[in-house]
Design an enzyme around this catalytic site. Structure first.
Site, PDB file in Angstrom:
ATOM      1  N   CYS A  43       0.843  -1.197   0.000  1.00 40.35           N
ATOM      2  CA  CYS A  43       0.000   0.000   0.000  1.00 40.35           C
ATOM      3  C   CYS A  43       0.873   1.240   0.000  1.00 40.35           C
ATOM      4  O   CYS A  43       2.108   1.163   0.047  1.00 40.35           O
ATOM      5  CB  CYS A  43      -0.941   0.007   1.209  1.00 40.35           C
ATOM      6  SG  CYS A  43      -0.084   0.142   2.784  1.00 40.35           S
ATOM      7  N   ASP A  54      17.419  23.659 -30.605  1.00 43.28           N
ATOM      8  CA  ASP A  54      16.161  23.913 -29.909  1.00 43.28           C
ATOM      9  C   ASP A  54      16.253  23.622 -28.419  1.00 43.28           C
ATOM     10  O   ASP A  54      15.284  23.831 -27.691  1.00 43.28           O
ATOM     11  CB  ASP A  54      15.039  23.044 -30.499  1.00 43.28           C
ATOM     12  CG  ASP A  54      14.625  23.508 -31.879  1.00 43.28           C
ATOM     13  OD1 ASP A  54      14.624  24.728 -32.097  1.00 43.28           O
ATOM     14  OD2 ASP A  54      14.325  22.661 -32.733  1.00 43.28           O
ATOM     15  N   ASP A  99       8.685  24.545 -34.276  1.00 41.16           N
ATOM     16  CA  ASP A  99       9.840  24.795 -35.131  1.00 41.16           C
ATOM     17  C   ASP A  99       9.418  24.495 -36.573  1.00 41.16           C
ATOM     18  O   ASP A  99       8.498  23.707 -36.807  1.00 41.16           O
ATOM     19  CB  ASP A  99      10.969  23.879 -34.669  1.00 41.16           C
ATOM     20  CG  ASP A  99      12.073  23.778 -35.677  1.00 41.16           C
ATOM     21  OD1 ASP A  99      12.452  24.817 -36.209  1.00 41.16           O
ATOM     22  OD2 ASP A  99      12.535  22.657 -35.937  1.00 41.16           O
ATOM     23  N   ASP A 114      13.031  19.694 -33.353  1.00 41.46           N
ATOM     24  CA  ASP A 114      13.739  18.468 -33.679  1.00 41.46           C
ATOM     25  C   ASP A 114      15.248  18.601 -33.644  1.00 41.46           C
ATOM     26  O   ASP A 114      15.949  17.616 -33.841  1.00 41.46           O
ATOM     27  CB  ASP A 114      13.334  17.984 -35.075  1.00 41.46           C
ATOM     28  CG  ASP A 114      13.891  18.880 -36.169  1.00 41.46           C
ATOM     29  OD1 ASP A 114      13.769  20.111 -36.035  1.00 41.46           O
ATOM     30  OD2 ASP A 114      14.439  18.353 -37.151  1.00 41.46           O
ATOM     31  N   CYS A 157       3.508   1.607   2.604  1.00 40.69           N
ATOM     32  CA  CYS A 157       4.753   0.878   2.369  1.00 40.69           C
ATOM     33  C   CYS A 157       5.723   1.723   1.547  1.00 40.69           C
ATOM     34  O   CYS A 157       6.926   1.733   1.809  1.00 40.69           O
ATOM     35  CB  CYS A 157       4.450  -0.434   1.646  1.00 40.69           C
ATOM     36  SG  CYS A 157       3.454  -1.597   2.580  1.00 40.69           S
TER      37      CYS A 157
END
Length: 1063
Positions: A258, A955, A740, A951, A261
Site C-alpha cells: 500500500c 532547440d 519549429d 527536432d 509501504c
C-alpha cells in the site's frame, strides 16, 4: 593539422559578428527575431558546429597545445581549438600545465581522463557484492566506463562550461591536474589473466593535454539544458568537491502492498546518510537512488531489509550483461577466477547463477560464453523476466500462497462455528483456537513486524497497524472467552475465532486480488515484452537459431515472414513491408529494402530480410524506450503530494475514530440499551474492529501512480515517450503550441529549386563549393552538395573548412589560397543582391557562395510541409490553442508555411537564434491565463502552459524553457531516441502526436479525479456503516476485510481502461 592528443575538443565557431542591419527580404521585417543571422533553413539544425570532422591519427603532431607563448591567432593553425574565453582572475593560481595557453585550456577530453583515473583506481571486485561501478572496465584500453564518465561529468561539467578550466579546482583540493597523466603507484596491481602486460596511455610529446588515448565512448549528458542566460555564471573554484562521486542503484522491492509501504521505503532510504536522490514506486515495486563514495549499495540493501522487512534485489539493466550457470554451481570459485578481457564485473545473481557484465565492443556475448573462460564453454542461464515486473510477480505469488493457506485454515473454523454440529463446545473451541492461532501468527504475523518497524524506524503509522489492532483485538478476546469457557464460566457472547480468522483471510484475499490486478495492468503495457527471445543468424552460409542475448556486433541475422525483428539493424538484402505500430504508433506498413533501418520489436511482412546488426538487444530501441518509460513511471506529478499528505493523516484519523466509536457504543449500551458493562464493551469492540479494518488508504495512494503507469505505457504504444509525470498532469491545459519549422512542420528534406551562377567558370565554382561544404551535415549544405553531386561535380580540395554557427562555412582553396565562404545572405552581406531578393520573395531559403569576397553562386531551396501538419494545426486552433511558428529561416519561407497553415502573422518569428527562441518562449510564459478564452472575472490568473515542439540540437534552450518540451525524433523512425532537454519524445516525426499528448493528459487527469472522488466516497460510507451510524445497517467485523478489495479495484479498473480509450 588537428590536435593529436584530443585535448582541443570540437571545432567551434568564430566570435559572433555584429548584427547586420540590412533588411533580409522585401517583406515587412517586424516578425524577425532581431536579424541575428541564423538564416540557414533549419532552425534547430542551424548549428553548423555539429559537422563531421576527420579524426587525427596518433602519429599526427600536436601543434596547438605546445605550451609556448604565442598569440591567440597563431597558437593553433589547425582551427581545432575552442574560441578564446575571458582569462581567469589574476588571483587564481594557474597550474603549470595551463601557463601560456589561451582559455579554454580544458575540454571534454579532460573529463574523460578524469573518469579514466577513477576507473584505474577501481580494482576488480573481490567479493560477491562489489561496490565497484557495475560496468567499470578498470581503465582497460584507455576507455573510461559509462558510470565513472557520468560521475565525472556530474561533478565537473558545469565548471568546465563556465570557465573553460578545471585544473585550478583540482589543484586547489590537492589533486593532480586533469592535463597530466595519473602517476601510478609502482605497487598497484590488479587481477588479470596470466601473461597480460599492463599498458600505459601514451603522452604526446610536448602536449599539455596528457595522454593520447584511444577514442572513448561519449556518454549521454544531462537530460536537462541550462538556460543560456544563467549558464555563464561563475562557479566557486574554492569549493572542494569531496564526496560528490555517486553510484546509481536500482532495486527491485518485494513486499510493498500500500501507499504506506512506499512512504516507509522512501523514509528508510532517505534516512541513510550515503543515499541521495531517492525515487520510489509502489506500482513498479522499485526504488532508485544514488550512493555517495562513502557508502556501498550492499550496506544500503542490508539497512533496508533490516528496517522495513522488505526483500530487495539489485537490478542491472544498462550495458551488456549475461546470466551464466557456473561449472559445478561453484559461484565463489567462478567469481574469483581470472576474467576474460572485456569483462567488467561478475556478481552472484541467485543461488545457482552469476551475472557477468562486459564491454560488447571488446568481447561478444557468444565469444564470452563459448570460449572466454578457462573452464571452456559456459551454460547460459534461462532468461530472467523483465526486472521491472519480476518483483511484482514474486509478490503476487507469495501473497497467493499465503492466501490459499489462510483459506484452508479458515474453512474448518467457519464450519465449527456456523454449521449445525453436535454440541461439543470445548472440542470445537480448542480446534478453532489452534487453527486461529496458526492464522494469527503465521499469516498475520508479518504485519506485526512491519507495523512495529514502520513506527520505530520510520515514524509512520500505516495500514498494517490497523490490521494488527483489529485482528489482535478479535483474537485476544476470543482467547479470553475460551479461558472462561474452560473454567465453566462461559461469557454470554461466546468466542468468535471465526471473526479473527475470516478477517485475516479476507484481508489476504483483498491484497492478493489488488496485487494481481495491479501487476496485470502493468504487464499489459510493458514495452520490454516486445523483445523476441531468439534470432536466426547467418554464419558461413549456414543458418543457426540462437538466444537473442547472444547476438554480437558484426552479426547478420535473417528475418522470416511474419516474425518479429530481434534487434535494430540495417537491411543488406531483401525487401518487405514492416509493421512498426507497436513501437512508433505508425499504423501504416513501412517498406524496407537495402540500406533501410529496421526497429527491434516490429513485425516483418511477407518478404525475407537479411539484416546487419547495429545495436545489441540490451541497447536497442525497445531497451532505450523502456528505460525512458520507467523513468516517467518513477516520477511523481505535483498532485501526488496532495495524495501523500492525505494518506499520511489517514491512519491516525481512523485510529481516533475507532476510539470515539468504541466509547460511544459503550455509552449507548449502558445508558440507552441498559446493557451490562461487559456486554456493552463486547458490542463496542465489534464496531471498533469493523471501523479499523474497513477503512483503506490504498485507494488514495494508488489514485495517481496507477494512472501514470498506464498512461505512460499507452503513450509508448502510440510512439510518445513521456519523460516525466508532470507533463501528463499539465498538458491538457496547454495554451500555446510553438512549432519549429524545418524538420518539424516541414519534412526537413530540402531540394534546390533555383540556382544562379556568376559569369565565371561554373564548373570551377561548383567544384570549389562542393569541396567547401561536402563534409558538413547541415541540411542546407547537404541539399546543395547532393544537388551538385547529382550533376557529376567533383570536389576541389579546400584547406581547413570551418563551420560558423548560424552563418555558414569558410575556408581556402588549396594551392591558390583563395578565400571561400558559403552561408546565409546576411552574413555574406548580400541582402541587397537582386537575385537574392528575388529568391527570398518566392519564399525560398537562400544559400550564397562567395569567392574572394565576390558572389559566385546563389541557391534557392524549398521544403515540403508534412501531410499531418495542416489537420493538426487546424484541430489545435479549433480547441482554442494558439499556434506559433519560430524559425531561423528567412522571413519569406516562414510566411509561406504559415499562410498554408492559416497561422496568424502575429505568431510568426523568423531568423531566430537559439537564445531568441528561448526568449520568445519566456515571453509566452509571462502571460497570465491557461488559455485565452479561460479568463474569468474574480479568479486568480493561472500560469500559462506552453508546449514547444522541435527536432534539432539548437532547440535545446527553448525545449528546456517551455512548460512541455517535445522533441521530434528524426533518426530512422525512432531508432535513435535523442537524449535531450525535452519532457516528451516523439519516436516518429508525426505532429498528430501533439494531439495524443493533450488528449491523453485530459483523460488521465479525469481518471485521477475519479479515483480521488471514489476513495473519499468509499471511506466515508464504509466508516459510517462500520461504526453503526445507520443503526440497522452495518458492516459486520468478520466481513470488513473485504474493504481493501472494494476500494482498490475500481481505482485499478479506471486506470486500466485508458488502454481502450480513443486517443
Amino acid at each position: 593539422m588537428a590536435c593529436g592528443s584530443g585535448c582541443c575538443g570540437k571545432r567551434t565557431s568564430a566570435p559572433p559578428e555584429q548584427i547586420n542591419s540590412h533588411p533580409a527580404s522585401p517583406q515587412d521585417d517586424r516578425n524577425s527575431c532581431g536579424g541575428a543571422g541564423d538564416n540557414d533553413d533549419d532552425d534547430d539544425d542551424d548549428d553548423y558546429e555539429k559537422e563531421e570532422e576527420e579524426k587525427p591519427t596518433p602519429a599526427e603532431e600536436d601543434k596547438c597545445c605546445v605550451p609556448e607563448p604565442k598569440s591567440a591567432a597563431a597558437e593553433c593553425q589547425s582551427g581545432c581549438c575552442s574560441a578564446p574565453k575571458p582569462p581567469p582572475p589574476e588571483d587564481t593560481p594557474v597550474p603549470g600545465c595551463c601557463e601560456a595557453k589561451s582559455a579554454p585550456c580544458c575540454d571534454e577530453s579532460c573529463l574523460d581522463r578524469l573518469a579514466l583515473r577513477e576507473c584505474e583506481k577501481s580494482g576488480p571486485p573481490t567479493t560477491t557484492h562489489s561496490s565497484t561501478a557495475p560496468n567499470c572496465s578498470r581503465g582497460k584500453d584507455g576507455k573510461p566506463c559509462v558510470d565513472h564518465a557520468n560521475k565525472t561529468r556530474l561533478t565537473y561539467a558545469e565548471r568546465l562550461e563556465a570557465l573553460g578550466c578545471i585544473c585550478r579546482a583540482l589543484v586547489a583540493i590537492g589533486q593532480e591536474s586533469c592535463c597530466l597523466p595519473l602517476r601510478r603507484s609502482p605497487t598497484k596491481t590488479s587481477r588479470r589473466r596470466s601473461g597480460d602486460i599492463q599498458s600505459y596511455p601514451r603522452r604526446s610529446a610536448g602536449s599539455c593535454c596528457g595522454t593520447d588515448e584511444r577514442p572513448v565512448n561519449r556518454v549521454n549528458e544531462s537530460n536537462s539544458v541550462e538556460i543560456l542566460s544563467t549558464a555563464m555564471q561563475p562557479a566557486d573554484l574554492e569549493k572542494a568537491i569531496v564526496g560528490s562521486e555517486k553510484e546509481h542503484v536500482i532495486l527491485s522491492i518485494s513486499g510493498m502492498t500500500c501507499t504506506g509501504c512506499e512512504t516507509k521505503l522512501a523514509r528508510a532510504l532517505s534516512a541513510h546518510p550515503v543515499v541521495k536522490n531517492v525515487k520510489t514506486s509502489l506500482v513498479l515495486s522499485r526504488a532508485e537512488f544514488d550512493v555517495t563514495e562513502f557508502g556501498s549499495a550492499v550496506d544500503v540493501m542490508k539497512h533496508l531489509e533490516r528496517t522495513t522487512e522488505f526483500k530487495c534485489e539489485r537490478v542491472v539493466n544498462r550495458g551488456s550483461n549475461l546470466d551464466l550457470i557456473p561449472p559445478g554451481r561453484d559461484i565463489v570459485a567462478f567469481i574469483n577466477q581470472p576474467w576474460p578481457d572485456g569483462v567488467t564485473e561478475v556478481r552472484a545473481a541467485g543461488n545457482k547463477t552469476v551475472n557477468v557484465s562486459f564491454d560488447a565492443k571488446i568481447i561478444g556475448a557468444r565469444d564470452l560464453v563459448t570460449g572466454g573462460w578457462a573452464n571452456g564453454p559456459i551454460d547460459l542461464a534461462p532468461p530472467r523476466p523483465d526486472p521491472t515486473l519480476e518483483a511484482g510477480s514474486k509478490h503476487v505469488r507469495h501473497v497467493g500462497y499465503m492466501t490459499f493457506l489462510s483459506v484452508c485454515l479458515t474453512i474448518p473454523v467457519l464450519v465449527m462455528a456456523w454449521a449445525p454440529l453436535p454440541e461439543r463446545p470445548i472440542e470445537y473451541s480448542s480446534a478453532s483456537l489452534a487453527l486461529a492461532s496458526v492464522a494469527q501468527f503465521l499469516i498475520a504475523g508479518p504485519f506485526y513486524l512491519k507495523a512495529l518497524k514502520s513506527f520505530v524506524f520510520s515514524r509512520i503509522i500505516e495500514m498494517d497497524l490497523l490490521i494488527v489492532l483489529s485482528t489482535s483485538a478479535a483474537y485476544i478476546f476470543s482467547v479470553v472467552s475460551f479461558g472462561y469457557l474452560v473454567f465453566g464460566q462461559a461469557l454470554s457472547t461466546g468466542e468468535f475465532f471465526e471473526t479473527s480468522t475470516l478477517l485475516v483471510t479476507l484481508i489476504m484475499v483483498g491484497r492478493w486480488v489488488s496485487a494481481l490486478a495491479r501487476q496485470k495492468a502493468v504487464e499489459s503495457i510493458s514495452v520490454r515484452s516486445l523483445q523476441t527471445s531468439t534470432a536466426l543468424i547467418l554464419n558461413d552460409a549456414t543458418e543457426t537459431e540462437i538466444d537473442a542475448r547472444l547476438l554480437q556486433y558484426g552479426d547478420v541475422f535473417k528475418v522470416l515472414p511474419d516474425s518479429r525483428i530481434p534487434t535494430d539493424g540495417t537491411v543488406i538484402s531483401g525487401s518487405s513491408e514492416v509493421n512498426e505500430s507497436m513501437i512508433t504508433g505508425e499504423a501504416k506498413l513501412v517498406e524496407k529494402y537495402a540500406k533501410s533501418r529496421v526497429i527491434a520489436g516490429s513485425i516483418n511482412g511477407s518478404g525475407v530480410l537479411l539484416v546487419r546488426l547495429t545495436r545489441l538487444p540490451g541497447d536497442n530501441t525497445i531497451s532505450t524506450t523502456a528505460r525512458m518509460v520507467d523513468e516517467a513511471k518513477l516520477s511523481k506529478p505535483k498532485i501526488q503530494d496532495l495524495a501523500d499528505r492525505v494518506a499520511s493523516y489517514f491512519v491516525p484519523v481512523v485510529v481516533a475514530l475507532t476510539i470515539v466509536t468504541f466509547v460511544i457504543w459503550i455509552a449507548v449500551g449502558v445508558a440507552v440499551r441498559r446493557q451490562a458493562g461487559s456486554e456493552a464493551t463486547i458490542q463496542a469492540i465489534t464496531y471498533a474492529i469493523a471501523v479499523l479494518i474497513v477503512s483503506c488508504p490504498c485507494a488514495i495512494g494508488l489514485a495517481v501512480p496507477m494512472v501514470v503507469v498506464i498512461a505512460t505505457g499507452v503513450a509508448a504504444e502510440r510512439g510518445v515517450i513521456f519523460k516525466s509525470a508532470e507533463s501528463i498532469e499539465v498538458a491538457y491545459k496547454t495554451a500555446h503550441v510553438v512549432l519549429d519549422k524545418t524538420g518539424t512542420i516541414t519534412q526537413g528534406k530540402l531540394s534546390v529549386a533555383r540556382e544562379w551562377y556568376a559569369e565565371n567558370d561554373q564548373n570551377t565554382t561548383k567544384s570549389l563549393l562542393l569541396g567547401l561544404i561536402g563534409g558538413t551535415k547541415h541540411p542546407v549544405s547537404v541539399a546543395v552538395a547532393t544537388h551538385l553531386k547529382a550533376q557529376g561535380v567533383s570536389p576541389s580540395p579546400v584547406s581547413d573548412p570551418k563551420a560558423l554557427t548560424g552563418k555558414g562555412v569558410e575556408g581556402a582553396a588549396k594551392g591558390s589560397g583563395v578565400f571561400l565562404r558559403a552561408g546565409n545572405s546576411r552574413w555574406l552581406k548580400l541582402d541587397s543582391d537582386l537575385e537574392v531578393q528575388s529568391m527570398l520573395s518566392q519564399g525560398h531559403t537562400v544559400f550564397c557562395f562567395t569567392i574572394a569576397g565576390s558572389v559566385a553562386a546563389v541557391f534557392g531551396l524549398q521544403d515540403t510541409i508534412r501531410p499531418d501538419a495542416a489537420p493538426t494545426v487546424k484541430t489545435l486552433l479549433e480547441r482554442g490553442i494558439s499556434v506559433h511558428i519560430i524559425s531561423g529561416d528567412d522571413d519569406g519561407a516562414v510566411r509561406s508555411v504559415a499562410a498554408q497553415l492559416n497561422i496568424a502573422e502575429t505568431n510568426l518569428r523568423s531568423r531566430c537564434t537559439p537564445l531568441e527562441k528561448q526568449v520568445y518562449v519566456q515571453t509566452l510564459l509571462a502571460g497570465t491565463t491557461s488559455r485565452p478564452e479561460q479568463t474569468v472575472r474574480g479568479r486568480k490568473n493561472k500560469p500559462v502552459i506552453v508546449m514547444f515542439c522541435g527536432d534539432g540540437t539548437n532547440d535545446a534552450p527553448a525545449l528546456a524553457q517551455a512548460t512541455i518540451g517535445v522533441h521530434v525524433n528524426q533518426e530512422g523512425g525512432g531508432t535513435d531516441v535523442a537524449n535531450n532537454a525535452a519532457d516528451v519524445v516523439l519516436l516518429r516525426p508525426d505532429l498528430r502526436r501533439i494531439l495524443t499528448i493533450v488528449d491523453l493528459s485530459a483523460k488521465s487527469v479525469r481518471r485521477i479525479v475519479f479515483n480521488f472522488a471514489w476513495s473519499f466516497v468509499y471511506n466515508v460510507l464504509a466508516i459510517l456503516l462500520a461504526a453503526g451510524a445507520f443503526v440497522r445497517a452495518r458492516i459486520p467485523p468478520e466481513f470488513a476485510g473485504l474493504g481493501e478489495l472494494v476500494s482498490v479495484l475500481p481505482v485499478i479498473a479506471a486506470a486500466a481502461l485508458l488502454r481502450w480509450s480513443k486517443i
